[in-house]
Design a protein around this motif. Sequence first.
Motif, short mmCIF file in Angstrom:
data_model
loop_
_atom_site.label_atom_id
_atom_site.label_comp_id
_atom_site.label_asym_id
_atom_site.label_seq_id
_atom_site.Cartn_x
_atom_site.Cartn_y
_atom_site.Cartn_z
N GLY A 167 11.40 56.10 14.57
CA GLY A 167 10.32 56.41 14.76
C GLY A 167 9.06 57.16 13.93
N GLU A 168 8.57 57.94 14.74
CA GLU A 168 7.64 58.90 13.50
C GLU A 168 8.70 59.99 13.71
OE1 GLU A 168 3.34 59.54 15.33
OE2 GLU A 168 2.57 57.44 14.65
N LEU A 169 7.57 60.88 12.74
CA LEU A 169 8.61 61.89 12.66
C LEU A 169 8.31 63.23 14.12
CD1 LEU A 169 9.17 63.09 8.84
CD2 LEU A 169 10.84 61.90 9.78
N GLY A 170 9.45 64.10 14.32
CA GLY A 170 8.86 65.32 14.69
C GLY A 170 8.37 66.52 14.05
N ILE A 171 7.30 67.40 15.16
CA ILE A 171 6.72 68.15 14.60
C ILE A 171 8.03 69.57 15.18
CG2 ILE A 171 4.24 69.77 14.77
CD1 ILE A 171 3.85 67.01 13.20
N GLY A 172 7.11 70.53 14.16
CA GLY A 172 8.00 71.72 13.61
C GLY A 172 9.99 71.84 14.28
N GLY A 173 10.31 70.90 13.05
CA GLY A 173 11.33 71.01 13.55
C GLY A 173 12.21 69.94 14.08
N GLY A 174 11.24 68.80 15.35
CA GLY A 174 11.25 68.10 16.90
C GLY A 174 11.81 66.91 16.22
N LYS A 175 12.73 66.15 17.01
CA LYS A 175 13.57 65.34 16.45
C LYS A 175 12.45 63.70 16.30
CE LYS A 175 17.94 66.17 19.19
NZ LYS A 175 18.67 65.27 20.47
N ALA A 176 13.11 63.15 15.36
CA ALA A 176 12.21 61.69 15.78
C ALA A 176 12.15 60.92 16.61
CB ALA A 176 12.57 60.94 13.88
N GLY A 177 11.33 60.55 16.89
CA GLY A 177 10.97 59.30 18.02
C GLY A 177 11.64 58.10 17.51
N ASP A 178 11.60 57.31 18.63
CA ASP A 178 12.20 56.05 18.36
C ASP A 178 11.47 55.10 17.64
OD1 ASP A 178 14.58 57.34 18.76
OD2 ASP A 178 14.83 56.84 21.17
N LEU A 179 11.93 53.99 16.90
CA LEU A 179 11.65 52.26 17.33
C LEU A 179 12.29 51.48 18.25
CD1 LEU A 179 10.13 50.56 15.31
CD2 LEU A 179 11.28 50.34 14.46
N LEU A 180 11.02 51.12 19.25
CA LEU A 180 11.59 49.85 19.98
C LEU A 180 11.01 48.78 19.55
CD1 LEU A 180 10.45 52.06 23.15
CD2 LEU A 180 12.57 52.04 22.10
N LEU A 181 12.19 47.51 19.37
CA LEU A 181 11.64 46.92 19.06
C LEU A 181 11.88 45.49 19.77
CD1 LEU A 181 14.82 45.60 15.99
CD2 LEU A 181 11.86 46.80 16.01
N GLU A 182 10.97 44.75 20.67
CA GLU A 182 10.85 44.04 21.40
C GLU A 182 11.09 42.59 21.08
OE1 GLU A 182 7.09 43.62 23.55
OE2 GLU A 182 7.49 42.19 24.63
N ILE A 183 11.73 41.20 21.65
CA ILE A 183 12.38 39.72 20.73
C ILE A 183 11.37 39.36 21.52
CG2 ILE A 183 14.07 38.65 21.04
CD1 ILE A 183 15.05 40.79 19.46
N GLU A 184 10.75 38.76 20.83
CA GLU A 184 10.15 37.28 21.24
C GLU A 184 10.57 36.04 20.98
OE1 GLU A 184 5.64 38.78 21.12
OE2 GLU A 184 6.19 38.32 19.24
N PHE A 185 10.51 34.96 21.54
CA PHE A 185 10.60 33.85 21.17
C PHE A 185 9.96 32.88 19.92
CE2 PHE A 185 14.65 33.86 23.80
CZ PHE A 185 15.46 34.50 23.03
N ALA A 186 10.02 32.74 18.58
CA ALA A 186 9.02 31.74 18.07
C ALA A 186 9.17 30.36 18.53
CB ALA A 186 9.67 32.00 16.69
N PRO A 187 7.81 29.81 18.80
CA PRO A 187 8.85 27.93 19.11
C PRO A 187 8.78 26.94 18.41
CG PRO A 187 5.85 28.82 18.37
CD PRO A 187 6.63 30.37 18.26
N HIS A 188 9.89 26.66 18.90
CA HIS A 188 10.86 25.66 18.62
C HIS A 188 9.94 24.22 18.47
CE1 HIS A 188 14.67 23.64 17.83
NE2 HIS A 188 14.76 24.74 17.31
N PRO A 189 10.51 23.56 17.83
CA PRO A 189 10.05 21.81 17.78
C PRO A 189 10.65 21.17 18.69
CG PRO A 189 12.08 22.64 16.00
CD PRO A 189 10.87 23.57 16.09
N TYR A 190 11.63 22.04 19.14
CA TYR A 190 11.57 20.74 20.29
C TYR A 190 12.76 21.80 21.46
CZ TYR A 190 15.41 19.74 16.87
OH TYR A 190 16.77 20.48 15.44
N PHE A 191 13.04 22.88 21.48
CA PHE A 191 13.28 23.07 23.14
C PHE A 191 12.23 24.42 23.32
CE2 PHE A 191 17.44 23.29 20.30
CZ PHE A 191 18.34 22.15 20.89
N THR A 192 12.63 24.82 24.30
CA THR A 192 11.93 25.52 25.28
C THR A 192 12.89 26.66 26.27
OG1 THR A 192 11.76 24.09 26.92
CG2 THR A 192 9.49 24.76 25.04
#
Length: 322
Positions: free
Chosen positions: A195-220
């Motif tokens: 994630g974004e860098l910390g300030i004053g030596g603080g730890k960097a944040g995390d990156l949270l990936l959210e999964i989305e399903f792309a539309p499929h031509p024949y499956f739901t």
Amino acid sequence: MEFKDYYKILGVAEQADASAIKASYRKLARKYHPDVSKEHNAEQQFKEVGEAYTVLKDPEKRAEYDLLRKQGTRRSDGGFQPPPDWQSSHENHQGYSYTSDGDFSDFFDSIFGASRGGSRQSDDFRRSASQRGRDLHYKIALFLEEAYQGCQRQISLRVAEPDQNGVVKQRDKTLNVKIPAGVTQGQHIRLAGQGELGIGGGKAGDLLLEIEFAPHPYFTVDGSDILLTLPVTCWEAALGATVEVPTINGKVKLKIPKAANSGNKLRIKGKGLINKGEKTTGDQIVTLQISLPKVHSSEANALYQQLAECESNFNPRHVFER
């Protein structure tokens, strides 16, 4: 507590570099120096200029000030409220002073530590710990096959980071991420420290990936089950047949029962998505849909006519006649 706009005090832009800040400070320090200035309230203005320069000349303090300036709330009465989770990274500022007696404002003391033994500290938000960077959120669209089998993806995102002068700027960041097999719609994957860098030596944040399903031509998807509408001919439905059906991991043979009808559902066990929480695998649900050619040959028309005569007692609309 009154907010101090150090950029306005020094008369420089937010993106001013170190040389511009220093030049402006020298000019104003000469203008308001108490020993020579005849300006009104020169001593107070000299102190404010020195305080502003103390912060903006230091990349680390400037970055912290910029972040507080961006995320805090300025009240209509001139007061200032830092964000709820704000933590200053500075215990004190001994040796910073260029003012006549090291007398800094309450605002400065609250961010960087007390200049006079802590007598003017704001206990509301001054703390000695560093600040952890903010978590970032990113939605990533996957095809069902990628979610089922896992994959490698390259993503690009914008992050706010201080440059060598402490100015917080947006930059592009590219990451190669590994998506594990069996992820589901809405699932979050945490990438620690991306994630974004910390300030004053603080730890960097995390990156949270959210999964989305792309539309499929024949499956739901319905939970861990995969849904498919399967076209079949009227003769396949009437007589029964074995047909090839696509699934998430390849084609399989499916037996259509004799006298099947549109809307009938058939289940293919174990051909859905993996449910890691329940350690199960969903099914593929196949819904039959009888399909007819748009144009029939003369031979086919003759056969349909013969069929109509043979099945003349069948009335699918009999329910409307009650």
